[in-house]
Scaffold this motif. Structure first.
Motif, PDB file in Angstrom:
ATOM      1  N   GLY A  29       0.827  -1.207   0.000  1.00 56.56           N
ATOM      2  CA  GLY A  29       0.000   0.000   0.000  1.00 56.56           C
ATOM      3  C   GLY A  29       0.859   1.254   0.000  1.00 56.56           C
ATOM      4  N   MET A  30       1.921   1.248   0.812  1.00 61.05           N
ATOM      5  CA  MET A  30       2.845   2.385   0.827  1.00 61.05           C
ATOM      6  C   MET A  30       3.509   2.552  -0.533  1.00 61.05           C
ATOM      7  SD  MET A  30       4.836   2.286   4.451  1.00 61.05           S
ATOM      8  CE  MET A  30       4.542   0.680   5.165  1.00 61.05           C
ATOM      9  N   GLN A  31       3.898   1.441  -1.126  1.00 64.28           N
ATOM     10  CA  GLN A  31       4.541   1.482  -2.435  1.00 64.28           C
ATOM     11  C   GLN A  31       3.604   2.096  -3.481  1.00 64.28           C
ATOM     12  OE1 GLN A  31       5.234  -2.339  -4.291  1.00 64.28           O
ATOM     13  NE2 GLN A  31       7.036  -1.574  -5.378  1.00 64.28           N
ATOM     14  N   ARG A  32       2.337   1.662  -3.490  1.00 66.71           N
ATOM     15  CA  ARG A  32       1.368   2.213  -4.441  1.00 66.71           C
ATOM     16  C   ARG A  32       1.166   3.708  -4.222  1.00 66.71           C
ATOM     17  NH1 ARG A  32      -0.966  -2.720  -3.309  1.00 66.71           N
ATOM     18  NH2 ARG A  32      -2.352  -1.820  -1.759  1.00 66.71           N
ATOM     19  N   SER A  33       1.073   4.135  -2.974  1.00 68.93           N
ATOM     20  CA  SER A  33       0.894   5.556  -2.669  1.00 68.93           C
ATOM     21  C   SER A  33       2.079   6.376  -3.161  1.00 68.93           C
ATOM     22  CB  SER A  33       0.721   5.770  -1.163  1.00 68.93           C
ATOM     23  OG  SER A  33      -0.481   5.199  -0.722  1.00 68.93           O
ATOM     24  N   LEU A  34       3.281   5.888  -2.893  1.00 67.37           N
ATOM     25  CA  LEU A  34       4.473   6.619  -3.346  1.00 67.37           C
ATOM     26  C   LEU A  34       4.575   6.641  -4.868  1.00 67.37           C
ATOM     27  CD1 LEU A  34       7.139   5.554  -0.722  1.00 67.37           C
ATOM     28  CD2 LEU A  34       6.336   7.870  -1.191  1.00 67.37           C
ATOM     29  N   GLN A  35       4.215   5.533  -5.502  1.00 62.24           N
ATOM     30  CA  GLN A  35       4.236   5.512  -6.969  1.00 62.24           C
ATOM     31  C   GLN A  35       3.259   6.541  -7.527  1.00 62.24           C
ATOM     32  OE1 GLN A  35       3.496   1.320  -7.646  1.00 62.24           O
ATOM     33  NE2 GLN A  35       5.646   0.928  -8.132  1.00 62.24           N
ATOM     34  N   ASP A  36       2.074   6.626  -6.921  1.00 65.80           N
ATOM     35  CA  ASP A  36       1.071   7.591  -7.366  1.00 65.80           C
ATOM     36  C   ASP A  36       1.575   9.022  -7.163  1.00 65.80           C
ATOM     37  OD1 ASP A  36      -1.652   8.255  -8.298  1.00 65.80           O
ATOM     38  OD2 ASP A  36      -1.903   9.014  -6.234  1.00 65.80           O
ATOM     39  N   LEU A  37       2.165   9.297  -6.002  1.00 67.16           N
ATOM     40  CA  LEU A  37       2.695  10.634  -5.738  1.00 67.16           C
ATOM     41  C   LEU A  37       3.813  10.987  -6.726  1.00 67.16           C
ATOM     42  CD1 LEU A  37       2.749  10.578  -1.842  1.00 67.16           C
ATOM     43  CD2 LEU A  37       1.292  12.017  -3.302  1.00 67.16           C
ATOM     44  N   LEU A  38       4.686  10.030  -6.999  1.00 69.70           N
ATOM     45  CA  LEU A  38       5.771  10.282  -7.947  1.00 69.70           C
ATOM     46  C   LEU A  38       5.228  10.543  -9.354  1.00 69.70           C
ATOM     47  CD1 LEU A  38       8.383   7.673  -6.710  1.00 69.70           C
ATOM     48  CD2 LEU A  38       8.675  10.155  -6.766  1.00 69.70           C
ATOM     49  N   THR A  39       4.162   9.881  -9.714  1.00 73.76           N
ATOM     50  CA  THR A  39       3.546  10.086 -11.031  1.00 73.76           C
ATOM     51  C   THR A  39       3.022  11.509 -11.170  1.00 73.76           C
ATOM     52  OG1 THR A  39       2.928   7.759 -11.158  1.00 73.76           O
ATOM     53  CG2 THR A  39       1.723   9.256 -12.581  1.00 73.76           C
TER      54      THR A  39
ATOM     55  N   GLY B 120       8.671  17.187 -10.786  1.00 71.06           N
ATOM     56  CA  GLY B 120      10.112  17.060 -10.589  1.00 71.06           C
ATOM     57  C   GLY B 120      10.912  18.077 -11.376  1.00 71.06           C
ATOM     58  N   ASP B 121      10.367  19.278 -11.454  1.00 71.16           N
ATOM     59  CA  ASP B 121      11.056  20.323 -12.218  1.00 71.16           C
ATOM     60  C   ASP B 121      11.447  21.482 -11.304  1.00 71.16           C
ATOM     61  OD1 ASP B 121       8.657  21.600 -11.725  1.00 71.16           O
ATOM     62  OD2 ASP B 121       7.904  21.390 -13.775  1.00 71.16           O
ATOM     63  N   HIS B 122      11.616  22.670 -11.860  1.00 70.26           N
ATOM     64  CA  HIS B 122      12.069  23.833 -11.093  1.00 70.26           C
ATOM     65  C   HIS B 122      10.947  24.539 -10.331  1.00 70.26           C
ATOM     66  CE1 HIS B 122      10.568  25.444 -14.868  1.00 70.26           C
ATOM     67  NE2 HIS B 122      10.416  26.597 -14.245  1.00 70.26           N
ATOM     68  N   ARG B 123       9.690  24.138 -10.575  1.00 68.86           N
ATOM     69  CA  ARG B 123       8.566  24.792  -9.888  1.00 68.86           C
ATOM     70  C   ARG B 123       8.507  24.366  -8.423  1.00 68.86           C
ATOM     71  NH1 ARG B 123       3.710  23.318 -13.852  1.00 68.86           N
ATOM     72  NH2 ARG B 123       4.818  21.360 -13.735  1.00 68.86           N
ATOM     73  N   PRO B 124       8.025  25.231  -7.551  1.00 66.83           N
ATOM     74  CA  PRO B 124       7.984  24.906  -6.119  1.00 66.83           C
ATOM     75  C   PRO B 124       6.814  24.001  -5.733  1.00 66.83           C
ATOM     76  CG  PRO B 124       7.200  27.139  -6.462  1.00 66.83           C
ATOM     77  CD  PRO B 124       7.678  26.643  -7.802  1.00 66.83           C
ATOM     78  N   ASP B 125       5.735  23.951  -6.526  1.00 68.66           N
ATOM     79  CA  ASP B 125       4.600  23.123  -6.121  1.00 68.66           C
ATOM     80  C   ASP B 125       4.998  21.650  -6.186  1.00 68.66           C
ATOM     81  OD1 ASP B 125       4.615  23.605  -8.967  1.00 68.66           O
ATOM     82  OD2 ASP B 125       2.739  22.467  -9.071  1.00 68.66           O
ATOM     83  N   CYS B 126       4.590  20.920  -5.144  1.00 72.75           N
ATOM     84  CA  CYS B 126       5.018  19.523  -5.037  1.00 72.75           C
ATOM     85  C   CYS B 126       3.915  18.696  -4.388  1.00 72.75           C
ATOM     86  CB  CYS B 126       6.303  19.429  -4.218  1.00 72.75           C
ATOM     87  SG  CYS B 126       6.882  17.732  -4.031  1.00 72.75           S
ATOM     88  N   PRO B 127       3.273  17.817  -5.147  1.00 71.91           N
ATOM     89  CA  PRO B 127       2.217  16.983  -4.576  1.00 71.91           C
ATOM     90  C   PRO B 127       2.722  16.035  -3.484  1.00 71.91           C
ATOM     91  CG  PRO B 127       2.676  16.326  -6.851  1.00 71.91           C
ATOM     92  CD  PRO B 127       3.481  17.559  -6.569  1.00 71.91           C
ATOM     93  N   ILE B 128       3.986  15.671  -3.524  1.00 74.29           N
ATOM     94  CA  ILE B 128       4.530  14.792  -2.482  1.00 74.29           C
ATOM     95  C   ILE B 128       4.537  15.520  -1.149  1.00 74.29           C
ATOM     96  CG2 ILE B 128       6.559  13.492  -1.708  1.00 74.29           C
ATOM     97  CD1 ILE B 128       7.272  13.134  -4.716  1.00 74.29           C
TER      98      ILE B 128
END
Length: 144
Positions: free
Chosen positions: A112-122, A126-134
């Motif tokens: 379950g943790m793995q799926r959640s992290l995969q979803d967050l990473l998706t 991962g660019d220069h913008r400050p907004d981060c769903p993680i």
């Protein structure tokens, strides 16, 4: 025939040799002894521990149990059952089944943790913008 420098396989041995033969560190060996998993260990007149072949066999049993992830309480119970020739195998199976159930629950939680992290990473650019769903998710959805 053992060499003159190698102890006989059935002769009591010092802690370092017992550790080597069992694959258990001397520190853990003393710990298991303090928990009563080995029973009384013989000592020389000068106080050095002397481990028998039976002690080493028990240490291997404990090491294998630890390798399978059993808790110390479960191992203590298993060692007691192993020594009890009148045991019911149902008692051993109950302990093993409970341990398997616990492992399955932990595996499911990790998946379950793995799926959640995969979803967050998706969803993270991962660019220069400050907004981060993680970070938003870790903060409970609130933004700072």
């Amino acid at each position: 025939m053992p060499s003159p420098t190698e102890p006989r396989p059935d002769a009591p041995v010092a802690i370092s040799e017992a550790a080597r033969r069992s694959g258990v560190s001397a520190k853990m060996l003393r710990h298991y002894e303090s928990l009563g998993l080995l029973g009384p260990v013989r000592r020389t007149d000068s106080g050095y521990r002397q481990y028998t072949a039976a002690d080493i066999h028990t240490l291997r049993f404990i090491r294998r149990s630890r390798d399978l992830g059993f808790s110390m309480a479960e191992i203590a119970e298993l060692v007691g059952l192993w020594r009890d020739r009148s045991r019911a195998s149902a008692a051993v199976k109950r302990i093993a089944q409970q341990h398997l159930d616990d492992l399955e629950n932990r595996i499911a939680a990790l998946q379950g943790m793995q799926r959640s992290l995969q979803d967050l990473l998706t969803h993270c650019h991962g660019d220069h913008r400050p907004d981060c769903p993680i970070l938003d998710d870790l903060a409970g959805g609130s933004c700072h």
